[in-house]
Design a protein around this motif. Structure first.
Motif, mmCIF file in Angstrom:
data_model
loop_
_atom_site.group_PDB
_atom_site.id
_atom_site.type_symbol
_atom_site.label_atom_id
_atom_site.label_comp_id
_atom_site.label_asym_id
_atom_site.label_seq_id
_atom_site.Cartn_x
_atom_site.Cartn_y
_atom_site.Cartn_z
ATOM 1 N N ALA A 131 -35.182 -6.567 17.507
ATOM 2 C CA ALA A 131 -35.888 -7.756 17.376
ATOM 3 C C ALA A 131 -36.386 -7.710 15.940
ATOM 4 N N GLY A 132 -36.309 -8.839 15.108
ATOM 5 C CA GLY A 132 -36.965 -8.666 14.027
ATOM 6 C C GLY A 132 -36.096 -7.960 12.519
ATOM 7 N N ASP A 133 -35.183 -7.374 12.885
ATOM 8 C CA ASP A 133 -34.262 -6.510 11.846
ATOM 9 C C ASP A 133 -33.773 -7.748 11.153
ATOM 10 N N ASP A 134 -33.332 -8.872 11.482
ATOM 11 C CA ASP A 134 -32.877 -9.650 10.500
ATOM 12 C C ASP A 134 -33.860 -10.195 9.659
ATOM 13 N N ALA A 135 -35.082 -10.419 9.996
ATOM 14 C CA ALA A 135 -36.279 -10.673 8.901
ATOM 15 C C ALA A 135 -36.335 -9.553 8.039
ATOM 16 N N ARG A 136 -36.392 -8.385 8.459
ATOM 17 C CA ARG A 136 -36.467 -7.156 7.681
ATOM 18 C C ARG A 136 -35.451 -7.180 6.678
ATOM 19 N N LEU A 137 -34.309 -7.481 7.090
ATOM 20 C CA LEU A 137 -33.203 -7.536 6.090
ATOM 21 C C LEU A 137 -33.475 -8.804 5.081
ATOM 22 N N LEU A 138 -33.897 -9.609 5.585
ATOM 23 C CA LEU A 138 -34.187 -10.958 4.688
ATOM 24 C C LEU A 138 -35.025 -10.470 3.511
ATOM 25 N N GLY A 139 -36.014 -9.672 3.800
ATOM 26 C CA GLY A 139 -37.134 -9.116 2.743
ATOM 27 C C GLY A 139 -36.473 -8.063 1.828
ATOM 28 N N LEU A 140 -35.500 -7.301 2.328
ATOM 29 C CA LEU A 140 -34.954 -6.389 1.325
ATOM 30 C C LEU A 140 -33.854 -7.183 0.601
ATOM 31 N N ILE A 141 -33.118 -8.044 1.016
ATOM 32 C CA ILE A 141 -32.080 -8.945 0.126
ATOM 33 C C ILE A 141 -33.024 -9.668 -0.902
ATOM 34 N N LYS A 142 -34.227 -10.585 -0.748
ATOM 35 C CA LYS A 142 -34.862 -10.981 -1.488
ATOM 36 C C LYS A 142 -35.487 -9.994 -2.682
ATOM 37 N N ALA A 143 -35.685 -8.666 -2.247
ATOM 38 C CA ALA A 143 -36.090 -7.789 -3.246
ATOM 39 C C ALA A 143 -35.019 -7.430 -4.109
ATOM 40 N N SER A 144 -33.768 -7.362 -3.782
ATOM 41 C CA SER A 144 -32.537 -6.836 -4.314
ATOM 42 C C SER A 144 -32.137 -7.474 -5.586
ATOM 43 N N ARG A 145 -31.138 -7.160 -6.397
ATOM 44 C CA ARG A 145 -30.647 -7.612 -7.448
ATOM 45 C C ARG A 145 -29.349 -7.462 -7.657
ATOM 46 N N ASP A 146 -28.648 -8.357 -8.278
ATOM 47 C CA ASP A 146 -27.224 -8.575 -8.453
ATOM 48 C C ASP A 146 -26.328 -8.102 -7.355
ATOM 49 N N PHE A 147 -25.349 -7.231 -7.458
ATOM 50 C CA PHE A 147 -24.355 -6.809 -6.429
ATOM 51 C C PHE A 147 -25.031 -6.293 -5.118
ATOM 52 N N ASP A 148 -26.032 -5.618 -5.365
ATOM 53 C CA ASP A 148 -26.747 -5.035 -4.076
ATOM 54 C C ASP A 148 -27.158 -6.317 -3.265
ATOM 55 N N ARG A 149 -27.837 -7.026 -4.106
ATOM 56 C CA ARG A 149 -28.202 -8.358 -3.228
ATOM 57 C C ARG A 149 -26.838 -9.171 -2.362
ATOM 58 N N LEU A 150 -25.803 -9.237 -3.148
ATOM 59 C CA LEU A 150 -24.526 -9.914 -2.415
ATOM 60 C C LEU A 150 -23.989 -9.213 -1.368
ATOM 61 N N GLY A 151 -24.183 -7.622 -1.620
ATOM 62 C CA GLY A 151 -23.396 -6.825 -0.465
ATOM 63 C C GLY A 151 -24.543 -6.711 0.727
ATOM 64 N N ARG A 152 -25.775 -6.880 0.639
ATOM 65 C CA ARG A 152 -26.778 -6.879 1.654
ATOM 66 C C ARG A 152 -26.592 -8.291 2.279
ATOM 67 N N ALA A 153 -26.442 -9.291 1.622
ATOM 68 C CA ALA A 153 -26.562 -10.832 2.090
ATOM 69 C C ALA A 153 -25.079 -10.949 3.062
ATOM 70 N N ARG A 154 -23.808 -10.268 2.461
ATOM 71 C CA ARG A 154 -22.767 -10.314 3.096
ATOM 72 C C ARG A 154 -23.013 -9.440 4.562
ATOM 73 N N ILE A 155 -23.665 -8.172 4.581
ATOM 74 C CA ILE A 155 -23.906 -7.556 5.744
ATOM 75 C C ILE A 155 -24.960 -8.418 6.720
ATOM 76 N N PHE A 156 -25.675 -9.095 6.306
ATOM 77 C CA PHE A 156 -26.664 -10.084 7.192
ATOM 78 C C PHE A 156 -25.826 -10.951 7.851
ATOM 79 N N LEU A 157 -25.001 -11.708 7.166
ATOM 80 C CA LEU A 157 -24.041 -12.740 7.453
ATOM 81 C C LEU A 157 -22.965 -12.389 8.639
ATOM 82 N N ASP A 158 -22.423 -10.894 8.638
ATOM 83 C CA ASP A 158 -21.713 -10.376 9.496
ATOM 84 C C ASP A 158 -22.379 -10.043 10.840
#
Length: 238
Positions: free
Chosen positions: A109-136
């Motif tokens: 529980a809560g790992d989705d929100a934690r990853l959302l925070g990391l994605i918002k703080a990421s930039r460029d391809f790192d943001r895309l890669g982590r967003a793809r992981i979230f959706l999967d």
């Protein structure tokens, strides 16, 4: 005997069609979802993903785990400095300890929100890669509309950057000598490769010589989350 053979042929046909559809889909999410279990976790921050022999920072280094790698959670332990470590299985023979913040798990529980925070703080391809992981990894998360919007916006930014890079690297005069269309060279541009591996697809406009994101994330927003704030943002841009 005839009935048995018919059943066998039907089963074989079903398996063939199923395999064909999986290959045809080309979506990493399917493969990932099929591999995840209640004890699975996935690396999202490779900067912290050092596999150690014991649950402490001074323990011997075993290897660094790349982003997107699926591991199996075995046990939890808090180190002497208060940091939580997970003992994980990387392969059948490779086990060690990973810092909690390096990974997310669909069962936690809560790992989705934690990853959302990391994605918002990421930039460029790192943001895309982590967003793809979230959706999967989190197909039913309430944060999914926000991630779809982020992924689409970041992909469109990447399209603009890739357009400039490709135009600079691809010599129009040289390419025209081969007989292949200019569009084919742009659409086979090496810089697209890592985006393709993330399931990001770009189209190409020969008139402007620019890439554009194909909009898959935005279409999902409008189809599945039409009442969301994020979907209304997309509709206002149309």
């Amino acid at each position: 005997m005839h009935t048995s053979r018919s059943q066998y042929q039907s089963l074989a046909q079903f398996l063939f069609i199923t395999l064909f559809l999986i290959l045809l889909s080309g979506q990493s999410g399917w493969a990932q979802a099929r591999r995840l279990s209640s004890r699975s976790a996935i690396v999202v921050d490779e900067r912290l993903a050092v596999l150690r022999a014991a649950p402490q920072f001074s323990a011997p280094f075993l290897r660094r785990i790349g982003r997107g790698r699926i591991v199996t959670l075995l046990e939890t332990q808090r180190g002497r400095d208060g940091v939580v470590f997970y003992r994980v299985a990387v392969t059948r023979r490779t086990r060690g300890w990973l810092q909690r913040e390096a990974i997310v798990a669909p069962s936690r529980a809560g790992d989705d929100a934690r990853l959302l925070g990391l994605i918002k703080a990421s930039r460029d391809f790192d943001r895309l890669g982590r967003a793809r992981i979230f959706l999967d990894v989190f197909p039913r998360s309430p944060h999914r509309p926000a991630i779809l919007l982020i992924l689409g916006e970041e992909a469109e930014k990447a399209a603009l950057k890739l357009s400039h890079e490709a135009a600079r690297r691809l010599d129009t005069e040289e390419l025209s000598a081969t007989g292949a269309s200019l569009a084919s060279y742009f659409l086979n541009y090496r810089g697209l490769d890592r985006y393709r591996r993330q399931g990001i697809v770009f189209t190409f406009d020969p008139r402007t010589r620019k890439f554009h994101y194909d909009g898959a994330a935005w279409r999902e927003l409008n189809r599945r989350y039409r009442g969301s704030v994020e979907a209304s943002v997309i509709r206002q841009r149309e």
